[in-house]
Every structure is written in structure tokens, then in C-alpha cells.
Enzyme design. Structure first.
Site, PDB file in Angstrom:
ATOM      1  N   GLN A  67       0.840  -1.200   0.000  1.00 31.77           N
ATOM      2  CA  GLN A  67       0.000   0.000   0.000  1.00 31.77           C
ATOM      3  C   GLN A  67       0.874   1.249   0.000  1.00 31.77           C
ATOM      4  O   GLN A  67       1.827   1.337   0.773  1.00 31.77           O
ATOM      5  CB  GLN A  67      -0.918   0.003   1.230  1.00 31.77           C
TER       6      GLN A  67
ATOM      7  N   CYS B 128     -10.581  -0.905  -3.598  1.00 27.78           N
ATOM      8  CA  CYS B 128     -10.031   0.367  -4.108  1.00 27.78           C
ATOM      9  C   CYS B 128     -10.861   0.844  -5.302  1.00 27.78           C
ATOM     10  O   CYS B 128     -10.422   1.703  -6.060  1.00 27.78           O
ATOM     11  CB  CYS B 128      -8.567   0.208  -4.478  1.00 27.78           C
TER      12      CYS B 128
HETATM   13  C1  LIG Z   1      -4.948  -4.441  -3.762  1.00 26.37           C
HETATM   14  S1  LIG Z   1      -3.630  -5.576  -3.644  1.00 26.37           S
HETATM   15  C2  LIG Z   1      -3.783  -6.064  -1.951  1.00 26.37           C
HETATM   16  C3  LIG Z   1      -2.592  -6.722  -1.351  1.00 26.37           C
HETATM   17  C4  LIG Z   1      -2.594  -6.812   0.179  1.00 26.37           C
HETATM   18  N1  LIG Z   1      -3.834  -7.293   0.711  1.00 26.37           N
HETATM   19  C5  LIG Z   1      -2.189  -5.493   0.803  1.00 26.37           C
HETATM   20  O1  LIG Z   1      -3.008  -4.836   1.461  1.00 26.37           O
HETATM   21  O2  LIG Z   1      -1.021  -5.088   0.639  1.00 26.37           O
HETATM   22  C6  LIG Z   1      -4.218  -6.920  -4.594  1.00 26.37           C
HETATM   23  C7  LIG Z   1      -3.288  -8.099  -4.670  1.00 26.37           C
HETATM   24  O3  LIG Z   1      -3.960  -9.128  -5.424  1.00 26.37           O
HETATM   25  C8  LIG Z   1      -3.022  -9.804  -6.228  1.00 26.37           C
HETATM   26  N2  LIG Z   1      -3.834 -10.475  -7.280  1.00 26.37           N
HETATM   27  C9  LIG Z   1      -4.315  -9.963  -8.437  1.00 26.37           C
HETATM   28  N3  LIG Z   1      -5.087 -10.872  -9.064  1.00 26.37           N
HETATM   29  C10 LIG Z   1      -5.112 -11.979  -8.281  1.00 26.37           C
HETATM   30  C11 LIG Z   1      -5.758 -13.257  -8.381  1.00 26.37           C
HETATM   31  N4  LIG Z   1      -6.541 -13.554  -9.410  1.00 26.37           N
HETATM   32  N5  LIG Z   1      -5.565 -14.136  -7.384  1.00 26.37           N
HETATM   33  C12 LIG Z   1      -4.774 -13.856  -6.316  1.00 26.37           C
HETATM   34  N6  LIG Z   1      -4.142 -12.665  -6.173  1.00 26.37           N
HETATM   35  C13 LIG Z   1      -4.301 -11.738  -7.139  1.00 26.37           C
HETATM   36  C14 LIG Z   1      -2.079  -8.725  -6.669  1.00 26.37           C
HETATM   37  O4  LIG Z   1      -0.839  -9.256  -7.062  1.00 26.37           O
HETATM   38  C15 LIG Z   1      -1.980  -7.870  -5.387  1.00 26.37           C
HETATM   39  O5  LIG Z   1      -0.925  -8.308  -4.570  1.00 26.37           O
END
Ligand SMILES: C[S@@+](CC[C@H](N)C(=O)[O-])C[C@H]1O[C@@H](n2cnc3c(N)ncnc32)[C@H](O)[C@@H]1O
Length: 456
Positions: free
Chosen positions: A283, A408
Site C-alpha cells: 500500500q 479500491c
Molecule cells: C490491492 S492488492 C492487496 C494486497 C494486500 N492485501 C495489501 O493490502 O497489501 C491486490 C493483490 O492481489 C493480487 N492479485 C491480483 N489478481 C489476483 C488473483 N486472481 N488471485 C490472487 N491474487 C491476485 C495482486 O498481485 C496484489 O498483490
């Protein structure tokens, strides 16, 4: 009939979700940059089609009490701070309204209290990460920001919402790239070497990572450049290279190389330590992300009997903040380096009840259901596109008591909440948190609770 280049008087009646002023004229909806509700303007029509048009302020005839006159309009144009012309108090109200409107328009929900967006005391210089394109402008290598909806680089030295030390590192890197005559990338010609510079800074640790994104592996005299950079900024503890030779807007290519120091930096959130590697999500506003996570913890109201799924887990920041209060955490994330970080981060904090897998959230959830894993709380924190239908179905099959949804993007949040409500979960709380002051981006935590019949 209104046509291009007409100059007409217009009343701004609303703000679009992207922070553009909205005017309604002759059955058309016009979007205007740097115009606020309540303002009367002389508008030049830039573009018009059947239903919508775009206008430009020729002259502001009246000024809204919510206008922040101190903002440099370059920040609005670049998109760095596209809400910077609104006072911070009004920005928080705008974001609360975005949440309310989306829930109503997309999910048909109106019986929910949406409290005022939690804001920052000092809503500037908060970003812990910069992603800066490197291009040639007027014959000289420059770093800056792309003008909104374009790839024209606007050279910028003060990025306003980034930590000032990040700005300083970017300027020194820019000067070194000039001095070492490193060729900036040219998108038209597909020539040049340096595409982007990424700088990440631990909010509490102050450790800095610099990533050079290049079209080819070889960077001439990089050892000398690094020596000079680290001399000026001893807090730079990691320098990485990413190689991206594709014709794409995606910043990173598949290959990362370590150029100096460690391949990650460390920071802290809610008292836990986290290693963050170059491709991992982290973040960008640590102070407010801590409030976001704390809100998720409060909403989930867990006990030592709870089993938690942390889906879209990144480097494990949310799940590991829960781990000490619950029986077990299962996490899933698709980026392998982030999963490695989350496993190491569990060890770093003496957490032994958190288990992370590298997979898509959809597949992992389906597998866990098959294996009979029963989470009582599911946390989801997906990217802007939100959840897939298959994920929503599998998460309901697990039959958790609560789903805590960190989002988000309020439009996809409202779409997914509607889906969950159809499957027996009720939106019971929501709290917007301002992770991105001065911009139109809205972040919110929601709590969905299973509606159970008396005999369940
Ligand atoms: C908004 S970030 C949130 C990460 C964490 N919860 C944080 O607060 O730092 C979304 C995360 O989802 C991962 N992501 C995207 N598509 C995904 C999928 N289909 N399955 C699992 N993870 C995924 C991305 O790589 C990223 O790390």
C-alpha cells in the site's frame, strides 16, 4: 445546437467520479476539468457527441467556497492530484458520497450508514512509492509524469504527494542518467534504454529501493552510477533492474536482477515487520493503510476460535495483522515473490499459524472448499477489477460468518456486494478510508454478514 469551439455560460452541478465538473446543457452532459459544483463558468466546448461533451474553463465567473486556490494546476492536468482544487474537507465528503451513490445506483442499497471518509492530518507528501517515466523532452533526458490520458511527459521536480526524499532521489538519479549519457526510452521509435525509475521508501524504516526499468540488460557504467547514488543516499539499501523490451504500458517485464544491496526493503505496519520485494504490492500510503487494516480488524471482531482466509494477500500485511488474534490464517496471492515475502514475513514476526499459497484466489478458494477448510472470516482485497463470480460462489460455499471486503474501486465493490447479497450475505458496515488524498481514488472497508435462519 451546441458545437465544438462554442463558448457558453454553464453552471457546474456535480463532480464526476474522476473529479471533473459536470454541467447539463441542451440535454447534454458536459465534463469540465478544474470546475467545481456551485461555480458558474464561461465554457469552451472541446468535443461533443450525441449525449456527452467535454469543455474547458475560459473564465470562472463565480468561485465555490470549497475551492483550494493554492493548488498548481499542473498537478490537476497531470493527474497527480486531480482533486487538489477541492479543500481537503470537501474531498472527504466527495469520497463518502461516491460510496453512497455507487451502493445505491449499482447495488440498490440505500439503508446503510456511510460515515465520513477517514482522512489524514497532513494529506500531502504521503506516497511511499514513485513510478516515474524517463523520456527525452526538448533534447534532454527528463523525469516527470505523463499528462492525463496521454504519453506526453511533463517534467516535474516536486511531486507534491510523494515523500520529499523520494523526489530528491529521483532528481539525483535523473542528473546521473544525464551525466552518464544514458539514453531515455523513445516510445515511437522503440529505441533507447531507460524506461522508468521506481523508488520505494519504507515509511518507518526509511530504507529505499530504486528499480531501473530498461529495455536491455546492459547499462553502461552502472557500477559507477550506483556508487555515486549510494554516496549521496546511504539509505538506498536495494537497487534492482527490471528488463522490459515489450511494446506495452505495463511497467515491469518478467525479469528482475539485483544490482546492489538486498533484493527487498523492510518496513513496519501495525507493529509487524514486512519484507517487500520489487514486484510485490505494498500500500502506497502506510499511515492510512494502517487505519484501513485496523478498520478491517475492528469489523471482523475475531476471536481465537476464528479461521481466516486472506485472499489477494500481497506480502501478507492484512492476514499477518490478524494472525495473533485467530486460530489460523490461509492466504493466497498470485505473484510468487509476494508469496515468498508473506511466508518470510510470518517467520520474521514469530507467526506460525499463517499459511500462504501461490495461486489465483479463485482456484485456491475452490481447492480449500474441496479440502473441507472452513473459514469463519474471509478477507478480500482484490485489484480494481474486483472479484470474479467463481470466487464469490466458492467463498459462499465455504459458508463464513463474515466477509470483510477491502476495495479500491467502489463500482466493482457495489457490483460484488450486490452479488453477495443475492447469495445470503448482508452489507452491515462500510467505512471509506482516504488512502489517496488529493486524488479521486476511493478506498473502503465493508463488512458482509451471513444471514442465518434460526435453525442454522
Ligand atoms: C490491492 S492488492 C492487496 C494486497 C494486500 N492485501 C495489501 O493490502 O497489501 C491486490 C493483490 O492481489 C493480487 N492479485 C491480483 N489478481 C489476483 C488473483 N486472481 N488471485 C490472487 N491474487 C491476485 C495482486 O498481485 C496484489 O498483490
Amino acid at each position: 445546437m451546441i458545437k465544438k469551439n462554442d463558448v457558453i455560460e454553464a453552471d457546474i452541478v456535480d463532480l464526476s467520479h474522476e473529479g471533473l465538473g459536470v454541467a447539463k446543457l441542451d440535454g447534454l452532459v458536459f465534463f469540465v476539468e478544474n470546475a467545481l459544483p456551485g461555480e458558474k463558468i464561461q465554457m469552451r466546448v472541446l468535443k461533443v457527441n450525441k449525449k456527452i461533451g467535454y469543455g474547458k474553463v475560459e473564465e470562472r465567473l463565480t468561485t465555490s467556497a470549497d475551492r483550494n486556490e493554492a493548488i498548481d494546476v499542473a498537478y490537476l492536468r497531470s493527474g497527480i492530484a486531480d482533486l487538489g482544487h477541492l479543500t481537503y474537507e470537501a474531498q472527504l465528503k466527495f469520497k463518502t458520497k461516491q460510496v453512497k451513490d455507487s451502493l445505491y445506483k449499482i447495488a440498490g442499497i440505500k439503508d446503510i450508514e456511510v460515515p465520513l471518509t477517514l482522512g489524514m492530518g497532513q494529506p500531502f507528501a504521503y506516497r511511499n512509492k514513485a513510478q516515474v517515466p524517463v523520456r527525452r523532452v526538448n533534447g534532454q533526458l527528463e523525469t516527470g509524469f505523463f499528462r492525463k490520458n496521454s504519453h506526453d511527459l511533463m517534467p516535474i521536480e516536486d511531486f507534491y504527494i510523494q515523500h520529499p526524499e523520494i523526489d530528491q532521489v529521483i532528481l539525483v538519479v535523473r542528473d546521473l542518467l544525464r551525466r552518464f549519457d544514458i539514453k531515455p526510452y523513445d516510445e515511437q521509435e522503440k529505441t533507447g534504454l531507460m524506461r522508468n525509475v521506481i523508488v520505494r521508501r519504507g515509511h518507518y524504516s526509511g530504507e529505499i529501493m530504486v528499480i531501473f526499468v530498461t529495455t536491455r540488460p546492459k547499462i553502461f557504467r552502472i557500477e559507477q552510477l550506483i556508487e555515486l547514488l549510494v554516496d549521496q543516499f546511504p539509505q538506498v539499501s536495494s537497487i534492482m533492474q527490471n528488463i522490459n523490451d515489450r511494446d506495452t504500458n505495463v511497467i515491469f517485464g518478467p525479469e528482475f536482477r539485483l544490482l546492489y544491496g538486498k533484493d527487498c526493503i523492510t518496513d513496519q505496519m501495525l507493529g509487524n515487520y514486512f519484507e517487500i520485494s520489487a514486484p510485490s504490492f505494498y500500500q502506497v500510503n502506510t499511515e492510512m493503510a494502517e487505519q484501513l487494516y485496523q478498520t478491517a480488524i475492528d469489523f471482523a471482531d475475531v476471536t481465537q476460535d476464528d479461521t481466516v482466509v486472506d485472499a489477494y494477500s500481497g506480502i501478507g500485511t492484512i492476514g499477518l495483522s490478524f494472525a495473533k488474534h485467530v486460530k489460523k490464517v490461509y492466504g493466497v496471492e498470485v505473484v510468487p515473490q509476494a508469496v515468498e515475502n508473506s511466508q518470510r514475513n510470518a517467520n520474521l514476526n514469530g507467526i506460525s499459524n499463517a499459511h500462504y499459497v501461490c495461486d489465483t484466489a479463485e482456484k485456491a478458494m475452490a481447492k480449500w472448499v474441496q479440502e473441507g477448510i472452513q473459514a469463519t472470516v474471509i478477507l478480500v482485497d482484490p485489484p480494481r477489477k474486483g472479484l470474479t463470480e467463481s470466487f464469490i460462489k466458492a467463498s459462499c460455499q465455504m459458508n463464513p460468518d463474515k466477509i470483510v471486503y477491502v476495495s479500491c474501486n467502489v463500482a466493482t465493490l457495489a457490483r460484488d456486494v450486490k452479488h453477495y447479497e443475492e447469495l445470503g450475505y448482508k452489507l452491515s458496515r462500510i467505512q471509506p478510508v482516504d488512502l489517496f488524498p488529493q486524488t479521486h481514488h476511493v478506498e473502503a472497508v465493508s463488512l458482509l454478514v451471513k444471514e442465518r435462519s434460526d435453525d442454522e
